[in-house]
Enzyme design. Sequence first.
Site, PDB file in Angstrom:
ATOM      1  N   ASP A  87       3.300 -11.859  -3.506  1.00  0.00           N
ATOM      2  CA  ASP A  87       2.496 -11.276  -2.434  1.00  0.00           C
ATOM      3  C   ASP A  87       1.780 -12.303  -1.725  1.00  0.00           C
ATOM      4  OD1 ASP A  87       2.941  -8.897  -3.781  1.00  0.00           O
ATOM      5  OD2 ASP A  87       1.250  -8.962  -4.816  1.00  0.00           O
TER       6      ASP A  87
HETATM    7  P1  NAP Z   1       3.056 -11.719  -7.571  1.00  0.00           P
HETATM    8  O1  NAP Z   1       3.056 -11.302  -6.003  1.00  0.00           O
HETATM    9  O2  NAP Z   1       2.768 -10.889  -8.653  1.00  0.00           O
HETATM   10  O3  NAP Z   1       4.870 -11.872  -7.696  1.00  0.00           O
HETATM   11  C1  NAP Z   1       5.595 -12.659  -9.005  1.00  0.00           C
HETATM   12  C2  NAP Z   1       6.946 -12.624  -8.684  1.00  0.00           C
HETATM   13  O4  NAP Z   1       7.308 -13.428  -9.533  1.00  0.00           O
HETATM   14  C3  NAP Z   1       7.575 -11.296  -8.820  1.00  0.00           C
HETATM   15  O5  NAP Z   1       7.850 -10.795  -7.762  1.00  0.00           O
HETATM   16  C4  NAP Z   1       8.626 -11.483  -9.807  1.00  0.00           C
HETATM   17  O6  NAP Z   1       9.788 -11.134  -9.077  1.00  0.00           O
HETATM   18  C5  NAP Z   1       8.547 -12.994  -9.993  1.00  0.00           C
HETATM   19  N1  NAP Z   1       8.940 -13.306 -11.289  1.00  0.00           N
HETATM   20  C6  NAP Z   1       8.476 -12.719 -12.508  1.00  0.00           C
HETATM   21  N2  NAP Z   1       8.995 -13.374 -13.548  1.00  0.00           N
HETATM   22  C7  NAP Z   1       9.777 -14.381 -13.077  1.00  0.00           C
HETATM   23  C8  NAP Z   1      10.520 -15.175 -13.747  1.00  0.00           C
HETATM   24  N3  NAP Z   1      10.731 -15.366 -14.876  1.00  0.00           N
HETATM   25  N4  NAP Z   1      11.424 -16.056 -12.989  1.00  0.00           N
HETATM   26  C9  NAP Z   1      11.196 -15.839 -11.365  1.00  0.00           C
HETATM   27  N5  NAP Z   1      10.561 -14.991 -10.969  1.00  0.00           N
HETATM   28  C10 NAP Z   1       9.689 -14.415 -11.689  1.00  0.00           C
HETATM   29  O7  NAP Z   1       2.620 -13.198  -7.756  1.00  0.00           O
HETATM   30  P2  NAP Z   1       1.932 -14.092  -6.582  1.00  0.00           P
HETATM   31  O8  NAP Z   1       2.661 -14.290  -5.379  1.00  0.00           O
HETATM   32  O9  NAP Z   1       1.420 -15.169  -7.515  1.00  0.00           O
HETATM   33  O10 NAP Z   1       0.392 -13.239  -6.426  1.00  0.00           O
HETATM   34  C11 NAP Z   1      -0.699 -12.954  -7.126  1.00  0.00           C
HETATM   35  C12 NAP Z   1      -1.021 -11.383  -7.123  1.00  0.00           C
HETATM   36  O11 NAP Z   1      -1.891 -11.021  -7.834  1.00  0.00           O
HETATM   37  C13 NAP Z   1      -1.478 -10.943  -5.820  1.00  0.00           C
HETATM   38  O12 NAP Z   1      -1.128  -9.753  -5.476  1.00  0.00           O
HETATM   39  C14 NAP Z   1      -3.064 -11.166  -6.021  1.00  0.00           C
HETATM   40  O13 NAP Z   1      -3.806 -10.559  -5.150  1.00  0.00           O
HETATM   41  C15 NAP Z   1      -3.075 -10.930  -7.655  1.00  0.00           C
HETATM   42  N6  NAP Z   1      -4.163 -11.146  -8.356  1.00  0.00           N
HETATM   43  C16 NAP Z   1      -4.353 -12.265  -8.657  1.00  0.00           C
HETATM   44  C17 NAP Z   1      -5.725 -12.685  -9.129  1.00  0.00           C
HETATM   45  C18 NAP Z   1      -5.699 -14.351  -9.555  1.00  0.00           C
HETATM   46  O14 NAP Z   1      -6.888 -14.449  -9.593  1.00  0.00           O
HETATM   47  N7  NAP Z   1      -4.901 -15.161  -9.315  1.00  0.00           N
HETATM   48  C19 NAP Z   1      -6.548 -11.583  -9.279  1.00  0.00           C
HETATM   49  C20 NAP Z   1      -6.403 -10.526  -8.765  1.00  0.00           C
HETATM   50  C21 NAP Z   1      -5.132  -9.943  -8.299  1.00  0.00           C
HETATM   51  P3  NAP Z   1      11.257 -10.711 -10.097  1.00  0.00           P
HETATM   52  O15 NAP Z   1      10.710  -9.413 -10.966  1.00  0.00           O
HETATM   53  O16 NAP Z   1      11.997 -10.059  -9.001  1.00  0.00           O
HETATM   54  O17 NAP Z   1      11.580 -12.189 -10.881  1.00  0.00           O
END
Ligand code: NAP
Length: 461
Positions: free
Chosen positions: A384
Amino acid sequence: MDKILPFIYLLASLGFVLAIKWMNHPSTARRGVIIGEIGMLLAVIGTLLRNDVVEYQWVLIALAIGSAIGAPLAYLMPMTAVPQLTALSHAFGALASALIGTAEYYKMTPTPSGFIMGALSAEILLGFLTTTASLIAFGKLQEILPTRPLTYKGQNFVSLIVLGGAVLLGVAMIAGVTDSWVFPTFIGCSLMFGILLVTPIGGADMPTVIALLNSSAGVAAAAMGFVLDNTLLIVAGALNGTAGLILSIIMCKAMNRSFTNVLFGAFGQVQASGGAQAAQRPVRSATPEEAAAVLDSASSVIVIPGYGMAVAQAQHKIREMYEVLTKRGVNVRFAIHPVAGRMPGHMNVLLAEADIPYDKLLDMDEINGEFPQTDVALIIGANDVTNPAARTDSSSPIFGMPILDVDKAHTVMVIKRSMAAGFAGIDNPLYYLDKTLMLFGDAKSFAGSIVRELSGGGTHG
Ligand code: NAP
């Protein structure tokens, strides 16, 4: 003792303030944790030495039970489960405030002043609502409960009625109403409101909700400080309350969302059809050897870690890759999005654990201008936070969210296991660009294979 106590409490408060200050930067964060622990130890010792503590046996029993639950939880919960662990600890802390408030209510009624009853009502209302809300948040994050927003027609109206009922009963108690049904109904409404508040919020928004609940638990503790005439509780509660609020504001800004949108927007209700749609569109994929060759011929690389790096615990392999590439003269830096992963600072903690130098970690605002001059943007399990739809597609649920401009780098490589969506549940157009190479696999093993390839040969330099 009465003369020494304010001094001990002052030192404890200083410890808490310094802890928050030092935790601002990875290089001082460990020191921050230690000073916070010392502050808490002083606070506990000072409180136990108060003249109004007459017997220690119940305190010791509670201490033993609390430690028996808390210590294994802290050691056994994996890093990726810290958000739900935090939710659980908020639930316990808020329950403690609410139960103390309940005991004080029955001890003091019918004599407390309007002010004390006001503080008591605030403590009990916030304490009980934070307890149930945090338990629901825990359930959603742990996937014991459905993570999607559970909504129904008129739900905001029902929630408002329940909250209004609790507030009215609180005001009645301040006005001196002591009918036996009033207080239990007040507690019932508070508990109910916590459930109604969090059930319609989707799992993706839980970390922000937890920061808000941190804030409400802090305010409950501060109100308890007024009831118990304990200045340290007022200071610690106020610090906790404001820190939680500031954190949730930072998180909302980083996602370009408002509080009302997080609390009432039922975000994540329409889980994207992205996966199905994605399967039909062609992408370019590459093997570890090909990825190593691209990295080997690059002179600048920006690594973008995300939630997948945390799941795979790939940070140590990434450090090895960083070392191999740096030795070959490649300029390797790390781009940190404020909400990458599942909690604020998630990526910083993991990269610090793997001993990546702090000065190589750059915040989104610092690094975004660098992508157009960068040879390779290497994404490790992030999704994301790199999605260009946030900039270009006004119909996207994440439209307006600031993202890392990885698509501006000359080549983009994405390590993830499949075409599955990230937390927001939406497709990522980045994967279909001509300049993007998908590296399908677990982040730790794929990064390990790249390191082996790089270590086994290569001609850079
Ligand atoms: P993300 O959008 O959740 O994407 C994570 C990706 O990691 C997934 O598409 C998944 O794809 C891949 N993944 C999972 N396990 C894996 C593995 N073992 N090896 C390789 N890839 C793997 O993560 P992000 O880009 O870090 O974004 C964070 C999200 O969380 C945002 O939408 C944000 O708004 C939300 N959020 C974060 C917080 C915070 O404080 N950090 C708070 C509220 C909301 P596959 O399944 O294809 O592997």
